[in-house]
Design a protein around this motif. Structure first.
Motif, PDB file in Angstrom:
ATOM      1  N   ILE B 320       0.866  -1.177   0.000  1.00 44.47           N
ATOM      2  CA  ILE B 320       0.000   0.000   0.000  1.00 44.47           C
ATOM      3  C   ILE B 320       0.903   1.227   0.000  1.00 44.47           C
ATOM      4  O   ILE B 320       1.861   1.306   0.778  1.00 44.47           O
ATOM      5  CB  ILE B 320      -0.932   0.001   1.236  1.00 44.47           C
ATOM      6  CG1 ILE B 320      -1.763  -1.290   1.259  1.00 44.47           C
ATOM      7  CG2 ILE B 320      -1.835   1.231   1.232  1.00 44.47           C
ATOM      8  CD1 ILE B 320      -2.598  -1.477   2.526  1.00 44.47           C
ATOM      9  N   GLY B 321       0.629   2.178  -0.917  1.00 45.00           N
ATOM     10  CA  GLY B 321       1.460   3.375  -1.011  1.00 45.00           C
ATOM     11  C   GLY B 321       0.591   4.594  -1.282  1.00 45.00           C
ATOM     12  O   GLY B 321      -0.611   4.455  -1.585  1.00 45.00           O
ATOM     13  N   GLY B 322       1.190   5.769  -1.163  1.00 49.85           N
ATOM     14  CA  GLY B 322       0.466   6.995  -1.465  1.00 49.85           C
ATOM     15  C   GLY B 322      -0.152   6.907  -2.864  1.00 49.85           C
ATOM     16  O   GLY B 322       0.432   6.318  -3.771  1.00 49.85           O
ATOM     17  N   ALA B 323      -1.367   7.489  -3.037  1.00 51.64           N
ATOM     18  CA  ALA B 323      -2.087   7.374  -4.309  1.00 51.64           C
ATOM     19  C   ALA B 323      -1.197   7.803  -5.472  1.00 51.64           C
ATOM     20  O   ALA B 323      -0.570   8.859  -5.435  1.00 51.64           O
ATOM     21  CB  ALA B 323      -3.351   8.224  -4.269  1.00 51.64           C
ATOM     22  N   GLY B 324      -1.104   6.948  -6.477  1.00 53.39           N
ATOM     23  CA  GLY B 324      -0.345   7.270  -7.682  1.00 53.39           C
ATOM     24  C   GLY B 324       1.159   7.234  -7.519  1.00 53.39           C
ATOM     25  O   GLY B 324       1.897   7.532  -8.457  1.00 53.39           O
ATOM     26  N   SER B 325       1.657   6.850  -6.325  1.00 51.69           N
ATOM     27  CA  SER B 325       3.109   6.935  -6.100  1.00 51.69           C
ATOM     28  C   SER B 325       3.829   5.607  -6.310  1.00 51.69           C
ATOM     29  O   SER B 325       5.055   5.564  -6.348  1.00 51.69           O
ATOM     30  CB  SER B 325       3.387   7.420  -4.677  1.00 51.69           C
ATOM     31  OG  SER B 325       3.167   6.381  -3.751  1.00 51.69           O
ATOM     32  N   LEU B 326       3.075   4.501  -6.439  1.00 48.27           N
ATOM     33  CA  LEU B 326       3.751   3.211  -6.545  1.00 48.27           C
ATOM     34  C   LEU B 326       4.438   3.099  -7.904  1.00 48.27           C
ATOM     35  O   LEU B 326       3.904   3.541  -8.915  1.00 48.27           O
ATOM     36  CB  LEU B 326       2.746   2.064  -6.362  1.00 48.27           C
ATOM     37  CG  LEU B 326       2.219   1.880  -4.939  1.00 48.27           C
ATOM     38  CD1 LEU B 326       1.075   0.865  -4.921  1.00 48.27           C
ATOM     39  CD2 LEU B 326       3.326   1.421  -3.998  1.00 48.27           C
ATOM     40  N   PRO B 327       5.621   2.493  -7.926  1.00 43.80           N
ATOM     41  CA  PRO B 327       6.344   2.363  -9.191  1.00 43.80           C
ATOM     42  C   PRO B 327       5.667   1.340 -10.087  1.00 43.80           C
ATOM     43  O   PRO B 327       4.917   0.494  -9.594  1.00 43.80           O
ATOM     44  CB  PRO B 327       7.713   1.851  -8.756  1.00 43.80           C
ATOM     45  CG  PRO B 327       7.427   1.081  -7.510  1.00 43.80           C
ATOM     46  CD  PRO B 327       6.318   1.824  -6.815  1.00 43.80           C
ATOM     47  N   ALA B 328       5.930   1.435 -11.371  1.00 41.33           N
ATOM     48  CA  ALA B 328       5.454   0.397 -12.272  1.00 41.33           C
ATOM     49  C   ALA B 328       6.098  -0.911 -11.857  1.00 41.33           C
ATOM     50  O   ALA B 328       7.305  -0.974 -11.654  1.00 41.33           O
ATOM     51  CB  ALA B 328       5.834   0.757 -13.709  1.00 41.33           C
ATOM     52  N   ALA B 329       5.277  -1.961 -11.706  1.00 47.31           N
ATOM     53  CA  ALA B 329       5.820  -3.243 -11.284  1.00 47.31           C
ATOM     54  C   ALA B 329       6.702  -3.811 -12.386  1.00 47.31           C
ATOM     55  O   ALA B 329       6.458  -3.582 -13.572  1.00 47.31           O
ATOM     56  CB  ALA B 329       4.685  -4.199 -10.958  1.00 47.31           C
ATOM     57  N   ARG B 330       7.746  -4.528 -11.992  1.00 43.03           N
ATOM     58  CA  ARG B 330       8.719  -5.004 -12.976  1.00 43.03           C
ATOM     59  C   ARG B 330       8.855  -6.515 -12.961  1.00 43.03           C
ATOM     60  O   ARG B 330       8.708  -7.162 -11.938  1.00 43.03           O
ATOM     61  CB  ARG B 330      10.076  -4.337 -12.697  1.00 43.03           C
ATOM     62  CG  ARG B 330      10.077  -2.867 -13.102  1.00 43.03           C
ATOM     63  CD  ARG B 330      11.036  -2.053 -12.282  1.00 43.03           C
ATOM     64  NE  ARG B 330      12.408  -2.525 -12.398  1.00 43.03           N
ATOM     65  CZ  ARG B 330      13.439  -1.941 -11.800  1.00 43.03           C
ATOM     66  NH1 ARG B 330      13.249  -0.872 -11.051  1.00 43.03           N
ATOM     67  NH2 ARG B 330      14.653  -2.406 -11.958  1.00 43.03           N
ATOM     68  N   ARG B 331       9.188  -7.070 -14.109  1.00 41.43           N
ATOM     69  CA  ARG B 331       9.439  -8.502 -14.250  1.00 41.43           C
ATOM     70  C   ARG B 331      10.934  -8.788 -14.380  1.00 41.43           C
ATOM     71  O   ARG B 331      11.342  -9.913 -14.576  1.00 41.43           O
ATOM     72  CB  ARG B 331       8.731  -9.034 -15.511  1.00 41.43           C
ATOM     73  CG  ARG B 331       7.256  -9.271 -15.340  1.00 41.43           C
ATOM     74  CD  ARG B 331       7.002 -10.493 -14.472  1.00 41.43           C
ATOM     75  NE  ARG B 331       5.589 -10.640 -14.203  1.00 41.43           N
ATOM     76  CZ  ARG B 331       4.845 -11.635 -14.683  1.00 41.43           C
ATOM     77  NH1 ARG B 331       5.374 -12.546 -15.441  1.00 41.43           N
ATOM     78  NH2 ARG B 331       3.571 -11.712 -14.405  1.00 41.43           N
ATOM     79  N   GLU B 332      11.718  -7.750 -14.319  1.00 42.20           N
ATOM     80  CA  GLU B 332      13.150  -7.927 -14.502  1.00 42.20           C
ATOM     81  C   GLU B 332      13.876  -6.977 -13.548  1.00 42.20           C
ATOM     82  O   GLU B 332      13.437  -5.856 -13.363  1.00 42.20           O
ATOM     83  CB  GLU B 332      13.515  -7.603 -15.944  1.00 42.20           C
ATOM     84  CG  GLU B 332      14.868  -8.148 -16.349  1.00 42.20           C
ATOM     85  CD  GLU B 332      15.077  -8.040 -17.858  1.00 42.20           C
ATOM     86  OE1 GLU B 332      14.990  -9.086 -18.513  1.00 42.20           O
ATOM     87  OE2 GLU B 332      15.293  -6.933 -18.354  1.00 42.20           O
ATOM     88  N   ILE B 333      14.951  -7.466 -12.923  1.00 45.16           N
ATOM     89  CA  ILE B 333      15.737  -6.611 -12.041  1.00 45.16           C
ATOM     90  C   ILE B 333      17.151  -6.486 -12.591  1.00 45.16           C
ATOM     91  O   ILE B 333      17.797  -7.485 -12.884  1.00 45.16           O
ATOM     92  CB  ILE B 333      15.900  -7.196 -10.613  1.00 45.16           C
ATOM     93  CG1 ILE B 333      14.629  -7.855 -10.119  1.00 45.16           C
ATOM     94  CG2 ILE B 333      16.395  -6.122  -9.651  1.00 45.16           C
ATOM     95  CD1 ILE B 333      14.775  -8.480  -8.723  1.00 45.16           C
ATOM     96  N   ASP B 334      17.604  -5.241 -12.717  1.00 48.27           N
ATOM     97  CA  ASP B 334      19.023  -4.991 -12.960  1.00 48.27           C
ATOM     98  C   ASP B 334      19.591  -4.645 -11.583  1.00 48.27           C
ATOM     99  O   ASP B 334      19.228  -3.630 -11.001  1.00 48.27           O
ATOM    100  CB  ASP B 334      19.180  -3.823 -13.944  1.00 48.27           C
ATOM    101  CG  ASP B 334      20.643  -3.502 -14.164  1.00 48.27           C
ATOM    102  OD1 ASP B 334      21.487  -4.382 -13.915  1.00 48.27           O
ATOM    103  OD2 ASP B 334      20.937  -2.361 -14.578  1.00 48.27           O
TER     104      ASP B 334
END
Lengths: 314, 432
Positions: B320-334
């Motif tokens: 749960i995060g501030g409205a509109g503040s969550l990052p786009a979820a990712r399927r890959e990590i660098d």
């Protein structure tokens, strides 16, 4: 005091007014650990002796799941040498919180020969086998304990989530690194973890928290008059399993207990601290550790605790 | 009641770290009579006798093998307090093969004290420790130049080491570092400023530790609110007995659904608009409990339970995060990986990734480089061996709301776990 950066320093964050004190932070950490274990394990149990540390862990658990009830049972390893006041306190506490009590009885093991009474009469080292059997019988994959790292040099190296093999053994040279607050409790069948939510608390933190939260404890933590005799530099209570030798005269003294273990190896200290505020003051100025003052079993050798932990003791 | 400050100590073998820690505990009166007596007895048995007649290292070397070999093999935690602060000290061993313990100590520390022997200057191991500290962005770095007594309290000799330390710190990209001359054995500048170093006008080590702000004391206004959900509290049938006794109260909790977790960053107030990962739904905070008691707001790192105004499908692993503040979820990590296990990691390794309260399957798709720990520069590599720090790409079986570690310590860090035996293989941090 020296100056530290303020908002005036470009790019440096300013210091907040300190609103969270040490107890707030320790409480938040303890609740976080308890919730992680409940979320990730199938059958957790809390090792509950009625001693102040396990009482604090149970209090944290009640807060962690409120308004729900504590979602795991408690397990008491009953040495058969417990103080009756502590057994009464244990039974009241589980009734009040509506949780199930499991009991592993050392007496049963002594009676049927699975364990032998020691020459010195202490039963603390005898607890390990009934504990491991109870963990296996209850199929518990996580066991909460109230151990603190400030208690002993071996415990100072214990992880918050600590893996045990199928024999309950602790391998201090091969512990998992514990990073950030990401606890790794993965284990294979037969293994279990011990979880220590108040690892980072000191004896004084525990007492201050008991005072702040108004937590009930067994009465023998507070000063009371009792028949005692002197042995190994400690005051021992006179009781069924704790009888003075002919050369050990019995006296009436005002004492209290700093730990409540087995009656046969736990000593009292002379104290007039009859309420929690007085105990906090006393602990704050104390000059001897609680185990050094009151536990004969930890005086056996410099590595006494390390050896017992490796064998599966808490 | 004071504040809480966590720090770690590190240094090469024989730099006198255990002695410094013992001295800090002893001089701040954290050592009680029976512990002292035990140390004095053992010191005498070992014939430790010149000078103080007291081997401070015995206070901290906990395990039998350590005492027998005179080394430290694992992180030991120590506790002491002064009038204004309680301290948690992670005493980290300095041997190369135990670098993972340095990482353990540094990830939770507000400050790291790196001890160096003033006669030797910056050794390879010191550099490695400083590199770890720099990459993990520990808020404060203190470098204690020890054995100043053996340098004859000589200002010029100290100045040479001080210069070298600051040059290395700058090369590694460390920001401000605090450097000070100490003698752990004699106690100079450990708890109190020493008359033996009149040319040093800075604070003693303990003064510094009392004054620096802890991570949770720093302004969180600009940090986004994040709550990784640990579990959902739905007490139907399992209400706490004191609430269940009264039928009206019990009825009021019938539809209770609370999201329990520890605020990992920022602040949340009742009435705030929030977003929920992974559903993306926006809703309003209806109520907050802090440690089981109602509250108007909560801040990191409090343990809380949130109730939301709308029905939201969320379970453990949600954030749960501030409205509109969550990052786009990712399927890959660098990511930057700190390899902690003896089994090497390479392209094709199947692992688990634990991020926040979620565990997902992952595949190491590529190892691209490893760091030269003298310079922190990257050199091409395809395998990470134990104690290596390097870059890798991991493909994930499910979306994770990862954020750059620089911006958010908890949202940018994860564990790499062996899928079969559960061992922690590596610590990972994300890259911007």
């Amino acid at each position: 005091m020296i100056e530290t950066e303020s908002r005036a320093v470009a790019g440096a964050p300013a210091r907040l007014d300190a609103r969270l004190d040490t107890l707030d932070l320790l409480e938040a950490e303890g609740i976080h650990i308890i919730r992680e274990v409940v979320a990730e394990f199938e059958r957790p149990v809390l090792l509950f002796s009625g001693g102040k540390d396990s009482v604090v862990v149970l209090h944290l658990a009640a807060k962690a799941f409120r308004p729900g009830r504590v979602p795991f049972p408690v397990l008491h390893v009953d040495t058969g040498h417990n103080f009756p006041e502590v057994i009464a306190f244990r039974d009241e506490t589980v009734a009040r919180l509506g949780i199930r009590l499991e009991v592993a009885s050392v007496q049963d093991y002594v009676d049927d020969g699975r364990l032998q009474e020691r020459a010195d009469g202490t039963r603390n080292p005898l607890q390990t086998l009934p504990l491991l059997d109870a963990i296996a019988a209850g199929r518990h994959d996580a066991v909460f304990g109230g151990a603190r790292r400030d208690e002993d040099k071996a415990r100072a190296k214990e992880r918050i989530i600590s893996l045990r093999d199928e024999f309950g053994q602790w391998d201090p040279r091969n512990q998992r690194p514990e990073l950030w607050s990401l606890y790794n409790g993965r284990h294979t069948p037969g293994q279990h973890v011990r979880a220590f939510p108040i690892s980072n608390w000191t004896e004084l933190d525990v007492w201050r928290y008991i005072e702040r939260e108004g937590i009930e404890l067994p009465p023998l933590y507070y000063a009371h008059e009792r028949e005692v005799f002197r042995r190994d530099g400690m005051w021992r209570a006179v009781g069924e399993v704790s009888q003075p030798a002919p050369h050990e005269p019995v006296e009436r003294r005002v004492v209290r207990y700093r730990t409540v273990g087995d009656m046969s190896c736990t000593g009292a200290v002379e104290s007039d601290a009859s309420d929690v505020a007085a105990v906090v003051r006393e602990v704050a100025r104390t000059t001897v550790t609680e185990r050094g003052a009151t536990r004969a079993d930890d005086r056996l050798s410099e590595a006494a605790m390390e050896d017992r932990k490796k064998d599966g003791y808490f | 009641m004071g504040t809480l400050f966590r720090f770690a100590t590190a240094g090469s073998v024989d730099d006198g770290k255990s002695t410094l820690v013992g001295r800090l505990l002893h001089d701040s009166k954290a050592i009680l009579a029976d512990q002292l007596e035990q140390v004095a007895r053992t010191s005498a048995e070992r014939g430790f006798g010149q000078g103080t007649g007291f081997d401070f290292a015995l206070l901290t070397d906990g395990l039998r093998a350590e005492r027998e070999q005179g080394i430290t093999i694992d992180v030991a935690y120590r506790y002491f307090s002064t009038g204004t602060r309680s301290f948690i000290l992670a005493d980290c061993p300095g041997h190369v093969q135990y670098t993972r313990n340095m990482v353990t100590g540094a990830t939770t520390a507000d400050a790291v004290v790196v001890l160096i022997d003033g006669r030797n200057g910056v050794l390879e191991q010191t550099r490695r420790h400083l590199a770890v500290v720099a990459l993990l962005r520990v808020p404060h770095v203190i470098i204690a130049v020890n054995k100043i007594d053996l340098l004859g309290y000589d200002e010029a000799a100290y100045a040479r080491v001080d210069d070298e330390v600051r040059r290395v710190a700058a090369e590694l990209g460390l920001g401000e570092v605090h450097v000070l001359p100490v003698s752990a054995l004699e106690g100079d500048n450990v708890v109190e400023r020493s008359a033996n170093t009149p040319w040093y006008d800075g604070p003693a080590l303990l003064e510094l530790l009392e004054a620096l702000p802890a991570h949770d004391e720093l302004e969180t206004e600009y940090d986004e609110f994040r709550l990784p959900v640990q579990l959902v509290i739905r007490p139907q049938g399992g209400l706490a007995p004191d609430l269940a006794d009264d039928p009206a109260t019990a009825e009021a909790y019938r539809d209770y659904r609370g999201f329990a977790g520890r605020v990992s960053s920022g602040r949340v107030r009742v009435g705030d608009r929030v977003s929920v990962h992974p559903s993306g739904i926006e809703t309003t905070v209806a109520a907050i409990d802090v440690a089981g008691e109602p509250a108007d707001e909560a801040v990191a790192p409090q343990s809380v339970t949130l109730r939301l105004a709308d029905e939201v499908d969320a379970a453990r692993g949600a954030v749960i995060g501030g409205a509109g503040s969550l990052p786009a979820a990712r399927r890959e990590i660098d990511a930057e990986l700190f390899q902690l296990d003896a089994r090497p990691l390479a392209a094709g390794s199947r692992v688990l990734v634990k991020h926040g309260t979620q565990v997902v399957q992952a595949l190491v798709s590529e190892v691209t480089s490893r760091r030269d720990l003298d310079t922190l520069s990257h050199e091409p590599a395809t395998v990470l061996e134990v104690n290596d720090i390097g870059r890798a790409t991991l493909r994930l079986a499910a979306d994770l709301p990862l954020e750059p570690y620089e911006a958010n310590r908890s949202a940018g860090s994860f564990l790499v776990i062996h899928p079969a035996d559960g061992a922690t293989l590596a610590a990972g941090i994300t890259h911007a």
